[in-house]
Design a protein around this motif. Structure first.
Motif, mmCIF file in Angstrom:
data_model
loop_
_atom_site.group_PDB
_atom_site.id
_atom_site.type_symbol
_atom_site.label_atom_id
_atom_site.label_comp_id
_atom_site.label_asym_id
_atom_site.label_seq_id
_atom_site.Cartn_x
_atom_site.Cartn_y
_atom_site.Cartn_z
ATOM 1 N N ASP A 307 42.894 32.439 38.499
ATOM 2 C CA ASP A 307 44.264 32.637 37.903
ATOM 3 C C ASP A 307 44.277 33.018 36.506
ATOM 4 O O ASP A 307 45.125 33.584 36.023
ATOM 5 C CB ASP A 307 44.439 30.912 37.425
ATOM 6 N N ARG A 308 43.005 33.327 35.719
ATOM 7 C CA ARG A 308 43.291 33.866 34.433
ATOM 8 C C ARG A 308 43.015 35.421 34.731
ATOM 9 O O ARG A 308 43.494 36.288 33.862
ATOM 10 C CB ARG A 308 41.776 33.502 33.449
ATOM 11 N N ASN A 309 42.148 36.010 35.793
ATOM 12 C CA ASN A 309 41.669 37.306 35.664
ATOM 13 C C ASN A 309 42.146 38.034 37.049
ATOM 14 O O ASN A 309 42.014 39.329 36.921
ATOM 15 C CB ASN A 309 40.444 37.248 35.602
ATOM 16 N N ASP A 310 42.459 37.529 37.872
ATOM 17 C CA ASP A 310 42.915 38.314 39.130
ATOM 18 C C ASP A 310 44.221 38.503 39.269
ATOM 19 O O ASP A 310 45.097 37.453 39.381
ATOM 20 C CB ASP A 310 42.211 37.528 40.529
ATOM 21 N N SER A 311 44.458 39.851 39.034
ATOM 22 C CA SER A 311 45.806 40.359 39.146
ATOM 23 C C SER A 311 46.731 39.921 40.245
ATOM 24 O O SER A 311 47.778 39.679 40.015
ATOM 25 C CB SER A 311 45.852 41.712 39.042
#
Length: 451
Positions: A307-311
């Protein structure tokens, strides 16, 4: 429902069989001798071979040969000569007519099989989900470097998971749909063991597709997250009918393949982990429930990273609204995970006994159980040899014990007449093998308690 070119093949066989049986001028069929073979070739090229069509392929070859013989070497001359011969049983004309009746009867039997087998075990299509959203899917390989794999003897092995995420996506009607089973040829033998059939019986599953599109752009917004756990010897795909419906209604579903509890898990580098037969031993299985439940905690941690880092899914996962659902062993492990993991806000547990620790401690979340009455389980036992009386008693006693101690909302649902695998894709995978123990479904029995 059969595929288009399968229908064409069967129609060609039926028409040629009819001509072979009724045409009085045998040479008239000669120019049609190639039709059954041509239909079979087109079907093979356009849709691929499957064993359920073997009777249709064989019938096409036999019809081709018979029609070719009629065209090249007519037996008995013209129809007028046949009509002038004696018709007694001992005459040449009578013997030919007897042979014709026998051959016609055999042809009709084979034709019946050619139609019945692919209808009984079709290349099925999943129902169109009823929600407003299209569905995208992504598959991940996760390695928990902090946790040893206790199913294997090598102390250096780390716990690995395969996870498939389905999510609300932008609609693209022209995009190809993903296969139901990735690596189907490697997976179907293991799945066959679950259904107690040879692996080749499920070979048609390589042609089955879902309603999801691989890597489809996710719709804007944040969506509640559900973790799915399959049953013992299951696969992450075995509840696709349920998962796709939920995704179409605005949920992100994370289906886990749990190595050594799943039928077979294929990793991206080609390695495979097969079901550990020690899981058939009750004491071994119960001892490993906490290990399997920690897969859920690990998955939730990885979802935070996604949720934070996967585009592709960044900002789409509302992990403040996370829940879990599991079937059979997945429900057992899911109950343990719900007890251990406060981030799970709600639980759905399908046809599963509750671990001792869960019975002692209870659950805090709103929880629903879906199961059958004991009488239905006994009928299924007599049909398939499952469900000893001790397990039937434990099944209901432990579920009800946890249900009755819920501090808030909960539901206990019984569906008489429902089989264990009816809560999965099982009835689609091998419908003739999953005949239900009764023809009618009495009214669903629902018990509720509210805070």
């Amino acid at each position: 429902m059969m595929r288009a070119f399968e229908v064409v093949l069967l129609v060609a066989d039926a028409v040629m069989l009819a001509l072979l049986m009724i045409s009085p001028q045998r040479s008239r069929c000669g120019h049609l001798a190639l039709v059954p073979i041509a239909a079979a070739i087109v079907q093979l090229l356009m849709e691929g071979a499957r064993w359920q069509l073997v009777p249709a392929y064989a019938l096409g070859v036999v019809l081709f040969a018979a029609l070719l013989v009629r065209a090249v070497r007519p037996a008995g001359g013209t129809g007028s000569k046949d009509a002038a011969e004696p018709v007694g049983a001992g005459s040449a004309g009578g013997r030919r007519r007897v042979r014709r009746v026998v051959v016609a009867g055999l042809g009709l039997v084979v034709m019946g099989g050619a139609v019945a087998v692919p209808l009984a075990v079709p290349v099925f299509r999943f129902p169109e989900p009823t929600g407003p959203f299209a569905i995208g899917t992504l598959t991940y390989h996760w390695v928990d470097e902090a946790r040893a794999e206790i199913f294997t003897a090598d102390p250096g092995d780390r716990r690995e998971l395969m996870a498939q995420i389905r999510y609300p996506a932008e609609a693209d009607p022209s995009a190809p749909r993903t296969p139901y089973l990735e690596n189907a040829e490697a997976v179907t033998p293991a799945l066959g063991r679950v259904l107690q059939v040879p692996g080749f019986v499920l070979g048609h599953l390589r042609y089955v597709t879902t309603n999801a599109v691989r890597s489809a752009p996710a719709l804007p917004g944040r969506y509640p997250v559900l973790v799915f756990l399959a049953g013992r010897m299951g696969l992450r795909q075995v509840n696709t009918f349920q998962i796709e419906e939920l995704a179409s209604r605005g949920y992100v579903i994370v289906a886990l393949d749990q190595p050594y509890a799943a039928a077979r898990v294929i990793f991206p580098d080609g390695r495979a982990s097969d079901y550990d037969p020690r899981m058939n031993n009750r004491a071994f299985k119960v001892a490993h429930i906490p290990h399997l439940a920690r897969d859920v905690t690990f998955a939730l941690n990885r979802l935070v990273d996604i949720d934070r880092n996967d585009s592709r899914l960044q900002g789409r996962l509302d992990l403040g609204l996370a829940g879990l659902f599991g079937h059979s062993l997945g429900g057992v492990v899911g109950a343990q995970a719900c007890m251990m993991e406060p981030r799970l806000r709600a639980c759905l547990l399908e046809d599963a006994f509750m671990p001792d620790e869960v019975v002692r401690t209870g659950l805090r979340q709103p929880t629903m159980w879906i199961t059958r009455d004991a009488a239905t389980m006994r009928l299924e036992r007599h049909r398939a040899g499952d469900w000893p009386e001790t397990e039937i008693e434990e099944h209901h006693r432990t579920m009800r014990a946890v249900f009755e101690t819920l501090p808030g909302e909960g539901h206990f649902v019984q569906v008489p007449g429902m089989l264990h695998l009816d809560m999965t894709d099982g009835p689609l995978l091998a419908p003739p093998l999953l005949d239900r123990p009764s023809d009618q479904f009495p009214e669903v029995l629902l018990e509720s308690t509210r805070k």
